[in-house]
Write an enzyme that holds these catalytic residues in place. Structure first.
Site, PDB file in Angstrom:
ATOM      1  N   SER A  54     -11.490   0.027   2.939  1.00  0.00           N
ATOM      2  CA  SER A  54     -10.811  -0.333   4.334  1.00  0.00           C
ATOM      3  C   SER A  54     -10.116   0.863   4.802  1.00  0.00           C
ATOM      4  O   SER A  54      -9.248   1.739   4.170  1.00  0.00           O
ATOM      5  CB  SER A  54      -9.582  -1.251   3.980  1.00  0.00           C
ATOM      6  N   GLU A  77      -5.385   4.206   6.014  1.00  0.00           N
ATOM      7  CA  GLU A  77      -5.257   4.246   4.567  1.00  0.00           C
ATOM      8  C   GLU A  77      -5.772   5.499   3.829  1.00  0.00           C
ATOM      9  O   GLU A  77      -5.125   5.746   2.710  1.00  0.00           O
ATOM     10  CB  GLU A  77      -6.022   2.901   4.126  1.00  0.00           C
ATOM     11  N   ARG A 103       1.010  -1.222  -0.053  1.00  0.00           N
ATOM     12  CA  ARG A 103      -0.182  -0.208   0.080  1.00  0.00           C
ATOM     13  C   ARG A 103       0.914   1.317  -0.019  1.00  0.00           C
ATOM     14  O   ARG A 103       0.391   2.178   0.706  1.00  0.00           O
ATOM     15  CB  ARG A 103      -0.824   0.082   1.125  1.00  0.00           C
TER      16      ARG A 103
END
Length: 351
Positions: free
Chosen positions: A239, A343, A160
């Site tokens: 998420s 995130e 990520r």
């Protein structure tokens, strides 16, 4: 190129949250994107780039600068080579590749947002990451005032993460190029256990790419991870927290806390994450810390379908959302000694 003053930004985000921008530019070509960015930089004006808005948390006071809505279009398939303009809808692009019988991104179906965001976040799900198929990223380099082509090896991809995320004020993604696989209509090998179970196959097996895509869409929908304008339980950024990656020492301390809190027979999820690193599940941590599906009493709540999604129930403010996120983050840290990392990107606000 359209310019609007004091323009609302909430409708451009999947959370439907945030105040207005001083100026909003709607750019439909690469040249318009570059011109808008150059103008803001020349004037010393703060700049915010918006694609699909699926990874943004904008403060209630909005953005005191220029927001550029990247609305470029263009999808080109040449054999197994795919090029996407930054503003192309990612989920629709995945569908096009599957229709063409190509493999490599079929398990990334249903992820909201635009193609230009995928290399920034190194988007991944259900055993696939875009870094495995990206060959080049075409970007405008704000520091050098020129368009550059960056090979995948120079993108700094990790879980990520990428060089684009590490240096958010340097590059503006314009186009992304991919190398997919022609496997005769079959998917790439299925790498994720949950997907394999849902398909009734073993990890490493291939299935028709269309079937893999449909299965992933059903899995995502069951967790509220497919956007539905009529369902507030999907008004989220997907998420909200990344899965923690721990050092061996951190993982040992975490395991001890799990045993102390939940008993010696309880084992937390763990996967190898590179030399001396272990990844665990943010969703498991949130749930086991007492933040179950549907947690919350106000306009911002945990999704009733998945503990990793924080949602706007239709009446939330960004402040409400951040209060909930802090509650979850701090509760997990108190329970297990692990600090969750958000995130989505925060703009004009801090978690």
């Amino acid at each position: 190129m359209q310019k609007l003053l004091d323009a609302p930004l909430a409708p451009l985000t999947t959370f439907r949250l945030g105040g207005p921008a001083r100026c909003l530019v709607h750019a439909t070509t690469d040249d318009e994107v570059i011109d808008a960015v150059r103008a803001a930089d020349a004037a010393g004006t703060p700049l915010l780039l918006i694609g699909g808005g699926s990874n943004l948390v904008i403060g209630d006071d909005g953005f005191d600068g220029t927001a550029v809505r990247v609305a470029t279009t263009g999808l080109t398939l040449d054999g197994t080579r795919l090029e996407l303009a930054a503003g192309e809808n990612w989920s629709e692009a995945v569908a096009r590749t599957v229709e063409a019988g190509l493999a490599g991104v079929e398990c990334l179906a249903g992820i909201p947002g635009s193609a230009g965001a995928t290399p920034i976040q190194n988007v991944g799900a259900y055993g696939q990451e875009v870094s495995s198929v990206i060959t080049e990223v075409v970007a405008y380099d704000r520091a050098e005032d020129r368009t550059v082509t960056i090979p995948a090896a120079a993108c700094g991809f990790s879980y990520r993460h990428s060089r684009f995320k590490a240096e958010p004020d340097r590059h503006v993604v314009l186009r992304v190029r991919f190398a997919l696989e022609d496997a005769g209509g079959l998917s790439a090998p299925i790498r994720y256990a949950e997907t394999a179970r849902a398909l009734g196959v073993g990890v490493g097996d291939r299935v028709p790419a269309a079937r893999a895509r449909e299965t992933v869409l059903k899995l995502r929908a069951g967790k509220g991870m497919v956007l539905d304008p009529e369902d507030h339980d999907t008004w989220s950024a997907g998420s909200f927290f990344t899965n923690p990656v721990l050092s061996e020492a951190e993982h040992a301390a975490f395991t001890a806390r799990v045993a102390e809190r939940l008993g010696p027979d309880v084992t937390a999820p763990a996967w190898p994450a590179g030399e001396g690193r272990v990844k665990t599940s943010a969703a498991w941590l949130i749930d086991r810390a007492g933040f179950t599906k549907g947690y919350g009493t106000g306009g911002a709540r945990i999704s009733s379908k998945h503990t990793l999604a924080l949602t706007n129930r239709g009446t939330a403010s960004t402040a409400d959302l951040l209060d909930l996120a802090r509650d979850v983050r701090d509760g997990v840290r108190a329970a297990f000694g692990v600090t969750l990392v958000n995130e989505p990107v925060t703009v004009g606000c801090v978690l």
